[in-house]
Design a protein around this motif. Sequence first.
Motif, PDB file in Angstrom:
ATOM      1  N   VAL A 146       0.841  -1.200   0.000  1.00 54.69           N
ATOM      2  CA  VAL A 146       0.000   0.000   0.000  1.00 54.69           C
ATOM      3  C   VAL A 146       0.875   1.248   0.000  1.00 54.69           C
ATOM      4  CG1 VAL A 146      -1.738   1.318   1.268  1.00 54.69           C
ATOM      5  CG2 VAL A 146      -1.930  -1.176   1.128  1.00 54.69           C
ATOM      6  N   ALA A 147       1.864   1.298   0.901  1.00 56.35           N
ATOM      7  CA  ALA A 147       2.739   2.467   0.982  1.00 56.35           C
ATOM      8  C   ALA A 147       3.533   2.661  -0.305  1.00 56.35           C
ATOM      9  CB  ALA A 147       3.685   2.313   2.169  1.00 56.35           C
ATOM     10  N   ARG A 148       3.886   1.561  -0.957  1.00 55.63           N
ATOM     11  CA  ARG A 148       4.720   1.607  -2.161  1.00 55.63           C
ATOM     12  C   ARG A 148       3.935   2.052  -3.393  1.00 55.63           C
ATOM     13  NH1 ARG A 148       9.681  -1.034  -3.044  1.00 55.63           N
ATOM     14  NH2 ARG A 148       9.535  -1.900  -0.935  1.00 55.63           N
ATOM     15  N   HIS A 149       2.659   1.640  -3.504  1.00 58.88           N
ATOM     16  CA  HIS A 149       1.948   1.802  -4.768  1.00 58.88           C
ATOM     17  C   HIS A 149       0.747   2.754  -4.727  1.00 58.88           C
ATOM     18  CE1 HIS A 149       4.363  -1.374  -6.455  1.00 58.88           C
ATOM     19  NE2 HIS A 149       3.936  -2.254  -5.566  1.00 58.88           N
ATOM     20  N   ALA A 150       0.132   2.966  -3.567  1.00 57.64           N
ATOM     21  CA  ALA A 150      -1.105   3.752  -3.508  1.00 57.64           C
ATOM     22  C   ALA A 150      -0.798   5.255  -3.631  1.00 57.64           C
ATOM     23  CB  ALA A 150      -1.839   3.458  -2.208  1.00 57.64           C
ATOM     24  N   ALA A 151      -1.868   6.061  -3.733  1.00 55.50           N
ATOM     25  CA  ALA A 151      -1.713   7.514  -3.838  1.00 55.50           C
ATOM     26  C   ALA A 151      -1.034   8.073  -2.582  1.00 55.50           C
ATOM     27  CB  ALA A 151      -3.082   8.154  -4.033  1.00 55.50           C
ATOM     28  N   PRO A 152      -0.311   9.185  -2.699  1.00 60.44           N
ATOM     29  CA  PRO A 152       0.377   9.752  -1.543  1.00 60.44           C
ATOM     30  C   PRO A 152      -0.558  10.121  -0.391  1.00 60.44           C
ATOM     31  CG  PRO A 152       1.212  10.726  -3.569  1.00 60.44           C
ATOM     32  CD  PRO A 152       0.011   9.910  -3.943  1.00 60.44           C
ATOM     33  N   ASP A 153      -1.810  10.427  -0.703  1.00 61.74           N
ATOM     34  CA  ASP A 153      -2.765  10.779   0.359  1.00 61.74           C
ATOM     35  C   ASP A 153      -3.699   9.615   0.696  1.00 61.74           C
ATOM     36  OD1 ASP A 153      -4.138  10.808  -2.032  1.00 61.74           O
ATOM     37  OD2 ASP A 153      -5.305  12.619  -1.579  1.00 61.74           O
ATOM     38  N   VAL A 154      -3.271   8.400   0.405  1.00 67.62           N
ATOM     39  CA  VAL A 154      -4.102   7.230   0.686  1.00 67.62           C
ATOM     40  C   VAL A 154      -4.433   7.137   2.172  1.00 67.62           C
ATOM     41  CG1 VAL A 154      -2.141   5.657   1.006  1.00 67.62           C
ATOM     42  CG2 VAL A 154      -4.352   4.747   0.282  1.00 67.62           C
ATOM     43  N   VAL A 155      -5.633   6.671   2.456  1.00 73.64           N
ATOM     44  CA  VAL A 155      -6.043   6.338   3.821  1.00 73.64           C
ATOM     45  C   VAL A 155      -6.305   4.836   3.860  1.00 73.64           C
ATOM     46  CG1 VAL A 155      -7.777   6.634   5.622  1.00 73.64           C
ATOM     47  CG2 VAL A 155      -7.003   8.606   4.294  1.00 73.64           C
ATOM     48  N   LEU A 156      -5.568   4.139   4.715  1.00 71.09           N
ATOM     49  CA  LEU A 156      -5.755   2.702   4.913  1.00 71.09           C
ATOM     50  C   LEU A 156      -6.588   2.499   6.164  1.00 71.09           C
ATOM     51  CD1 LEU A 156      -5.109  -0.358   4.530  1.00 71.09           C
ATOM     52  CD2 LEU A 156      -2.994   0.050   5.805  1.00 71.09           C
ATOM     53  N   LEU A 157      -7.726   1.839   6.015  1.00 71.40           N
ATOM     54  CA  LEU A 157      -8.582   1.475   7.139  1.00 71.40           C
ATOM     55  C   LEU A 157      -8.470  -0.029   7.314  1.00 71.40           C
ATOM     56  CD1 LEU A 157     -11.741   3.647   6.334  1.00 71.40           C
ATOM     57  CD2 LEU A 157      -9.862   4.185   7.896  1.00 71.40           C
ATOM     58  N   ALA A 158      -7.811  -0.438   8.399  1.00 72.97           N
ATOM     59  CA  ALA A 158      -7.540  -1.851   8.663  1.00 72.97           C
ATOM     60  C   ALA A 158      -8.347  -2.288   9.866  1.00 72.97           C
ATOM     61  CB  ALA A 158      -6.039  -2.061   8.912  1.00 72.97           C
ATOM     62  N   GLY A 159      -9.268  -3.218   9.673  1.00 68.96           N
ATOM     63  CA  GLY A 159     -10.176  -3.607  10.749  1.00 68.96           C
ATOM     64  C   GLY A 159     -10.042  -5.062  11.131  1.00 68.96           C
ATOM     65  N   GLY A 160     -10.367  -5.357  12.374  1.00 72.43           N
ATOM     66  CA  GLY A 160     -10.338  -6.730  12.837  1.00 72.43           C
ATOM     67  C   GLY A 160     -11.145  -6.900  14.102  1.00 72.43           C
ATOM     68  N   ARG A 161     -11.321  -8.148  14.510  1.00 66.44           N
ATOM     69  CA  ARG A 161     -11.952  -8.452  15.784  1.00 66.44           C
ATOM     70  C   ARG A 161     -10.939  -8.158  16.886  1.00 66.44           C
ATOM     71  NH1 ARG A 161     -17.022  -8.412  15.838  1.00 66.44           N
ATOM     72  NH2 ARG A 161     -17.405 -10.236  17.168  1.00 66.44           N
ATOM     73  N   VAL A 162     -11.364  -7.456  17.922  1.00 68.03           N
ATOM     74  CA  VAL A 162     -10.446  -6.999  18.965  1.00 68.03           C
ATOM     75  C   VAL A 162      -9.656  -8.155  19.559  1.00 68.03           C
ATOM     76  CG1 VAL A 162     -10.326  -5.929  21.251  1.00 68.03           C
ATOM     77  CG2 VAL A 162     -11.812  -4.942  19.493  1.00 68.03           C
ATOM     78  N   LYS A 163     -10.297  -9.311  19.739  1.00 67.50           N
ATOM     79  CA  LYS A 163      -9.627 -10.447  20.380  1.00 67.50           C
ATOM     80  C   LYS A 163      -8.476 -10.989  19.529  1.00 67.50           C
ATOM     81  CE  LYS A 163     -12.973 -13.904  18.704  1.00 67.50           C
ATOM     82  NZ  LYS A 163     -13.956 -14.934  19.125  1.00 67.50           N
ATOM     83  N   HIS A 164      -8.472 -10.684  18.225  1.00 66.26           N
ATOM     84  CA  HIS A 164      -7.408 -11.159  17.342  1.00 66.26           C
ATOM     85  C   HIS A 164      -6.375 -10.076  17.036  1.00 66.26           C
ATOM     86  CE1 HIS A 164      -9.704 -14.754  16.879  1.00 66.26           C
ATOM     87  NE2 HIS A 164     -10.650 -14.202  16.160  1.00 66.26           N
ATOM     88  N   MET A 165      -6.557  -8.868  17.594  1.00 69.49           N
ATOM     89  CA  MET A 165      -5.652  -7.763  17.301  1.00 69.49           C
ATOM     90  C   MET A 165      -4.562  -7.678  18.368  1.00 69.49           C
ATOM     91  SD  MET A 165      -8.473  -4.960  15.991  1.00 69.49           S
ATOM     92  CE  MET A 165      -7.287  -3.731  15.441  1.00 69.49           C
ATOM     93  N   SER A 166      -3.427  -7.091  17.984  1.00 69.02           N
ATOM     94  CA  SER A 166      -2.314  -6.947  18.916  1.00 69.02           C
ATOM     95  C   SER A 166      -1.601  -5.626  18.650  1.00 69.02           C
ATOM     96  CB  SER A 166      -1.321  -8.106  18.753  1.00 69.02           C
ATOM     97  OG  SER A 166      -0.648  -8.000  17.508  1.00 69.02           O
ATOM     98  N   LEU A 167      -0.810  -5.186  19.638  1.00 69.23           N
ATOM     99  CA  LEU A 167      -0.031  -3.963  19.456  1.00 69.23           C
ATOM    100  C   LEU A 167       1.013  -4.146  18.365  1.00 69.23           C
ATOM    101  CD1 LEU A 167       0.460  -2.822  23.164  1.00 69.23           C
ATOM    102  CD2 LEU A 167      -1.077  -1.850  21.435  1.00 69.23           C
ATOM    103  N   GLY A 168       1.385  -5.401  18.098  1.00 66.32           N
ATOM    104  CA  GLY A 168       2.316  -5.645  17.002  1.00 66.32           C
ATOM    105  C   GLY A 168       1.786  -5.166  15.670  1.00 66.32           C
TER     106      GLY A 168
END
Length: 395
Positions: A146-168
């Motif tokens: 995404v950082a390499r190819h998308a527009a410079p003003d791209v907004v990435l919305l990354a979603g998940g179930r809280v129980k499967h998410m981590s600070l990593g």
Amino acid sequence: MADNKLESLFSRLGRFPDVEAANLQAWDATDTLLLDTARDMLAAGLLRPGRLAVVGDRYGALTLGALALGGPNPDGDGPGLVNGPVRVHQDLITGERALRNNAGKLDVDGGFEQLPLGAGLLSGATVVLLQLPKSLAELEEIADAVARHAAPDVVLLAGGRVKHMSLGMNAVLERHFSEVQPQRARQKSRVLLARVPRAATGAPTFPITEVNAGLGLTVCARGAVFAGTGLDIGTRFLLDFLPQMPPARHAIDLGCGTGILAAMYARSNPGSLVTATDQSAAAVDSARATAQANGLAGQVTVLQDDAMASLPAASADLILLNPPFHVGAAVHAGAGIKLIEAAGRVLAPGGELWTVFNSHLHYRPVLERLVGPTREVGRNPKFTVTASTRKSAEV
């Protein structure tokens, strides 16, 4: 009004050709939250209308939901969520087919393009919706793309179930974006907002290549492949019995991952032709790279397929299988049973299926029923290895 539209749409979605079951559905609260977040940010002027890309859409909920909310903003004046075809990447071939099947159910004719992860998918994208993957390595590869190819003003919305998410996950995104902002959780799901991509330096990291000294094998892995360049313990145990496996004119590594089983069998049986097959595009790409890296490209053919659906019946003499016991995040034996049933179809009479599985799953009765007489070859505290002989077709 938009919420009712999404609710009605999602209620009609199915998972076919993936496993269908009462405890499995084709969408989750994260799909709704991602679409709502994008719509609300667009209405507030926080997103620039432009090209939309979707990554990790499991059965089409994000893509078809975005199309349902596309065109003029359904809640009033202003732009809609979709400007041009939605470009979508799904690693699993079952997900690709499910999206097309669900589009047919909803009488959606076009409006999306299914593409590999890379420039074709992401070039010029101003909004990217991502169902967060399970592994940090897969997220690393996606965030870099995404950082390499998308527009410079791209907004990435990354979603998940809280129980499967981590600070990593936050840390991975921060390596590729200057701003990463966790959003408020809703219905046990959360969205991470990432923007201001950092300049990509050097070639992409993936596929990763590593030499397994114990096997004497170069292993290549994309981010989405289970165990990466490592050797999972089930495959390691199955390889202990490689000297006992019969030579075959045509052998198949079913659910091949990085292609370790295919490569090791091919190297031990230079007269055999080997097919490495998986439903994952990342696995297929990894297995092809592994075969090439070990000088086996002329002996190992790599195929993305759903449970060998494109292979003829009775066309293989040997199949090697380390079946999954998860469907997404749910523990479910259905995926393994589907592969065992496929093996029974593709094996020639007298051919053998060698399977390694967690002993608590009790696959042996299924193997007996769907393939044929089954003997236990080995067992350790965690795994069982069996060899099943394909019985002749009943007259």
